[in-house]
Design a protein around this motif. Structure first.
Motif, PDB file in Angstrom:
ATOM      1  N   ASP A  13       7.403  12.200   7.400  1.00  0.00           N
ATOM      2  CA  ASP A  13       6.677  11.173   6.657  1.00  0.00           C
ATOM      3  C   ASP A  13       7.594   9.957   6.517  1.00  0.00           C
ATOM      4  O   ASP A  13       8.698  10.078   5.978  1.00  0.00           O
ATOM      5  CB  ASP A  13       6.290  11.713   5.283  1.00  0.00           C
ATOM      6  CG  ASP A  13       5.427  10.742   4.498  1.00  0.00           C
ATOM      7  OD1 ASP A  13       5.846   9.572   4.336  1.00  0.00           O
ATOM      8  OD2 ASP A  13       4.348  11.142   4.040  1.00  0.00           O
ATOM      9  N   PRO A  14       7.165   8.786   7.001  1.00  0.00           N
ATOM     10  CA  PRO A  14       8.045   7.609   6.957  1.00  0.00           C
ATOM     11  C   PRO A  14       8.433   7.201   5.542  1.00  0.00           C
ATOM     12  O   PRO A  14       9.485   6.585   5.341  1.00  0.00           O
ATOM     13  CB  PRO A  14       7.203   6.509   7.625  1.00  0.00           C
ATOM     14  CG  PRO A  14       6.188   7.225   8.435  1.00  0.00           C
ATOM     15  CD  PRO A  14       5.897   8.485   7.689  1.00  0.00           C
ATOM     16  N   GLU A  15       7.596   7.525   4.565  1.00  0.00           N
ATOM     17  CA  GLU A  15       7.874   7.131   3.180  1.00  0.00           C
ATOM     18  C   GLU A  15       8.816   8.104   2.491  1.00  0.00           C
ATOM     19  O   GLU A  15       9.779   7.715   1.837  1.00  0.00           O
ATOM     20  CB  GLU A  15       6.553   7.032   2.384  1.00  0.00           C
ATOM     21  CG  GLU A  15       5.561   6.024   2.943  1.00  0.00           C
ATOM     22  CD  GLU A  15       6.070   4.594   2.849  1.00  0.00           C
ATOM     23  OE1 GLU A  15       6.834   4.290   1.904  1.00  0.00           O
ATOM     24  OE2 GLU A  15       5.721   3.783   3.722  1.00  0.00           O
ATOM     25  N   THR A  16       8.538   9.409   2.633  1.00  0.00           N
ATOM     26  CA  THR A  16       9.280  10.418   1.864  1.00  0.00           C
ATOM     27  C   THR A  16      10.387  11.104   2.663  1.00  0.00           C
ATOM     28  O   THR A  16      11.299  11.683   2.081  1.00  0.00           O
ATOM     29  CB  THR A  16       8.320  11.504   1.362  1.00  0.00           C
ATOM     30  OG1 THR A  16       7.796  12.237   2.491  1.00  0.00           O
ATOM     31  CG2 THR A  16       7.159  10.888   0.583  1.00  0.00           C
ATOM     32  N   GLU A  63       6.887   9.971  11.811  1.00  0.00           N
ATOM     33  CA  GLU A  63       7.858   9.409  12.744  1.00  0.00           C
ATOM     34  C   GLU A  63       8.439  10.525  13.602  1.00  0.00           C
ATOM     35  O   GLU A  63       8.813  11.588  13.097  1.00  0.00           O
ATOM     36  CB  GLU A  63       9.000   8.679  12.037  1.00  0.00           C
ATOM     37  CG  GLU A  63       9.942   8.024  13.046  1.00  0.00           C
ATOM     38  CD  GLU A  63      11.193   7.388  12.479  1.00  0.00           C
ATOM     39  OE1 GLU A  63      11.947   6.788  13.279  1.00  0.00           O
ATOM     40  OE2 GLU A  63      11.423   7.496  11.265  1.00  0.00           O
ATOM     41  N   LEU A  84       6.773   2.342  14.043  1.00  0.00           N
ATOM     42  CA  LEU A  84       7.467   1.743  12.903  1.00  0.00           C
ATOM     43  C   LEU A  84       8.374   0.633  13.397  1.00  0.00           C
ATOM     44  O   LEU A  84       8.623  -0.347  12.711  1.00  0.00           O
ATOM     45  CB  LEU A  84       8.326   2.799  12.185  1.00  0.00           C
ATOM     46  CG  LEU A  84       7.587   3.977  11.569  1.00  0.00           C
ATOM     47  CD1 LEU A  84       8.585   4.999  11.069  1.00  0.00           C
ATOM     48  CD2 LEU A  84       6.707   3.498  10.419  1.00  0.00           C
ATOM     49  N   SER A 112       8.848  -9.979   2.622  1.00  0.00           N
ATOM     50  CA  SER A 112       9.136  -9.181   1.429  1.00  0.00           C
ATOM     51  C   SER A 112      10.040  -9.965   0.484  1.00  0.00           C
ATOM     52  O   SER A 112      10.530 -11.048   0.823  1.00  0.00           O
ATOM     53  CB  SER A 112       9.830  -7.878   1.834  1.00  0.00           C
ATOM     54  OG  SER A 112      11.135  -8.164   2.324  1.00  0.00           O
ATOM     55  N   LYS A 172       3.669  -5.746   9.526  1.00  0.00           N
ATOM     56  CA  LYS A 172       2.433  -4.980   9.335  1.00  0.00           C
ATOM     57  C   LYS A 172       1.305  -5.898   8.870  1.00  0.00           C
ATOM     58  O   LYS A 172       0.149  -5.763   9.297  1.00  0.00           O
ATOM     59  CB  LYS A 172       2.675  -3.870   8.312  1.00  0.00           C
ATOM     60  CG  LYS A 172       1.530  -2.892   8.190  1.00  0.00           C
ATOM     61  CD  LYS A 172       1.843  -1.764   7.213  1.00  0.00           C
ATOM     62  CE  LYS A 172       2.917  -0.842   7.751  1.00  0.00           C
ATOM     63  NZ  LYS A 172       3.125   0.331   6.852  1.00  0.00           N
TER      64      LYS A 172
END
Length: 524
Positions: A357-360, A376, A425, A511, A519
């Motif tokens: 998981d790219p987030e976690t 990923e 990504l 950001s 994205k």
């Protein structure tokens, strides 16, 4: 974690030269190794090995050996095989340079790789000389294969009749090649690939890619690119096939060479598949010799693969890999009609993968049926690079402490081990199989006085192929159109790096830390 369904293969602890040619059977020495697609001239395995040894001897006599780095700026011609393997045979390291590069881009790579020699051909000599002058490579260290006044030629060096040197090194540690890759982002970096990496990847491919002795293989994919280097220049020769070389892609010439030389395997990138599926010229040539078309370097659409297979009555497969993995990690076996052609197939031997998981960072569960959630793709195996040259920071970002290479590509996997790439990504753009780093194009764009800000992403063209697209913020009151933007970039980069689409916007989304939110641009 997913392991290859193929049995592990032995990875011999030998040099690339010894692995490819050391056990060549006497009965195969007079078989054809190389065919010049343009002229039809043929080179046997016996002749090729003799030329490699003579070239290695000539280099060694000039002090080239373990620790020396040699740039190779050359299109796909039979002599490429001689000099590439001659460099490795001498114990030196080859850094292969894109034939389309500008003089500045050539110089940047030679500088970064710390190359002391450069090998080229007369059509590319102007850029090579300019680059050599910039980095301090003398005329006698610039070899021009087909001859040029003031420079050594291949004929001269082979004519010296020198014996190949005895060299000693650890294949697991000694660098065979330094190709350049942008990884997942940024400017190109030297990818440190050892003799073991290259030997491993050829060994691994042998259980999945069924190319065999007696096949004729079209070599239009550039040898300077890791795909052409490993799958054509190394794997096809290890399989004792004949390589039919083409210096550049031209559709009419491509079709003539296939028809005239009766090639059986054709390795391509997806843009060639578009032509094979759609172009009216295809019907004017006898392409019945083709049994397999194998696509790589960028994603191939399943419908496009099916259209090519139907039109040419052949098998179409694709694979997946990166420069950082030598490159092959996945492939569809030609005999497996049941594998979806829009997938990249299964892991090759000795290879493991994870989806996270790219987030976690948590591992994605492989289901008992159907396909997994996206994650990923991480790869581990003997084909994974040693790291980036002089870039421990970039190496640590890409390669973790447990040996897992973070690809930056998002994939799914089925219960029976079939992988599909579904997103990315990474910022890298793949244009016709060539890597294009957005940061490089953004720097060029920002040099234009009428551009206040810019960002570049990969976008789809009308054929579903990825192209570089620029989002541009004009300076106040600037009179700037898309053609002017594209012309500015084209004047400063190699042809494959050109911006192909332009959209003007009011502001580039970023950001809080100032990072471009690609994205958000892709979502427009």
């Amino acid at each position: 974690m997913v392991r290859s369904t193929y049995p592990d293969v032995e990875i011999q602890a030998v040099s690339v030269y010894d692995y490819l040619f050391g056990d060549l059977d006497e009965s195969r020495l007079d078989a054809t190794a190389l065919i010049d697609g343009t002229s039809g001239a043929e080179t046997t395995y016996r002749q090729l090995i003799a030329q490699i040894d003579l070239f290695a001897g000539a280099l060694a006599a000039r002090g080239v050996g373990v620790g020396t780095r040699v740039g190779v700026l050359c299109p796909n011609i039979p002599a490429f095989a001689t000099v590439f393997h001659g460099i490795l045979r001498a114990g030196a390291t080859a850094t292969t340079v894109n034939s389309l590069y500008t003089a500045d881009e050539i110089a940047n790579q030679l500088t970064d790789a710390e190359a002391e020699w450069l090998i080229t051909v007369s059509p590319l000599l102007a850029g090579a000389e300019a680059a050599a002058a910039k980095v301090g490579i003398d005329a006698d260290h610039l070899i021009v294969l087909d001859g040029a006044e003031g420079h050594p030629s291949l004929r001269d060096l082979l004519g010296e009749g020198r014996t190949a040197p005895e060299v000693s090194f650890d294949p697991a540690e000694h660098l065979a090649v330094l190709p350049y890759s942008s990884g997942t982002t940024g400017r190109p970096k030297g990818v440190m690939l050892t003799h073991r990496n290259l030997v491993a990847n050829v060994s691994q491919c042998r259980s999945t890619i069924s190319l065999a002795d007696g096949d004729r293989v079209l070599a239009v994919l550039p040898f300077f690119h890791i795909y052409g280097m490993t799958v054509l220049l190394n794997f096809a020769l290890r399989q004792r096939a004949a390589l039919v070389t083409m210096p550049k892609f031209d559709l009419t010439e491509f079709l003539r060479v296939v028809a005239e030389h009766r090639t059986t395997w054709v390795f391509i990138a997806p843009p060639i598949a578009v032509a094979l599926a759609k172009h009216p010229l295809i019907d004017q040539y006898d392409l019945s010799s083709i049994t397999v078309i194998f696509s790589g370097a960028a994603p191939l659409d399943g419908a496009l693969a099916s259209a090519v297979a139907t039109r040419l009555d052949c098998t179409v497969c694709q694979g997946y890999g990166m420069t950082e993995t030598s490159p092959v990690t996945h492939a569809i076996p030609a005999a497996r009609d049941d594998v979806d052609r829009s997938s990249v197939g299964m892991l090759i031997s000795n290879t493991e993968a994870r989806l996270i998981d790219p987030e976690t960072g948590a591992d994605v569960t492989v289901p008992g049926d159907g396909a997994s959630e996206p994650g990923e793709l991480l790869i581990r195996g003997p084909q994974v690079m040693k790291g980036y040259l002089n870039r421990p920071d970039a190496t640590a970002e890409m390669l973790d402490a447990d040996g897992w290479l973070h690809t930056g590509d998002v994939a799914t996997v089925t219960h029976d081990g079939i992988f599909r790439i579904v997103d990315r990504l990474k910022e890298l753009i793949k244009y016709k199989g060539y890597q294009v780093a957005p940061a490089v194009l953004e720097a060029v764009l920002l040099e234009h006085p009428s551009i206040a800000d810019a960002a570049v992403i990969g976008a789809q063209d009308e054929d579903g192929q990825e192209v570089p697209k620029a989002f541009v913020v004009r300076q106040a009151d600037a009179d700037l159109d898309a053609d002017a933007v594209m012309a500015h970039v084209a004047a400063h980069v190699a042809p494959h790096e050109k911006v192909r689409q332009v959209e003007f916007i009011d502001a580039i989304p970023k950001s809080a830390s100032g990072k471009i939110l690609r994205k958000d641009l892709r979502a427009r």
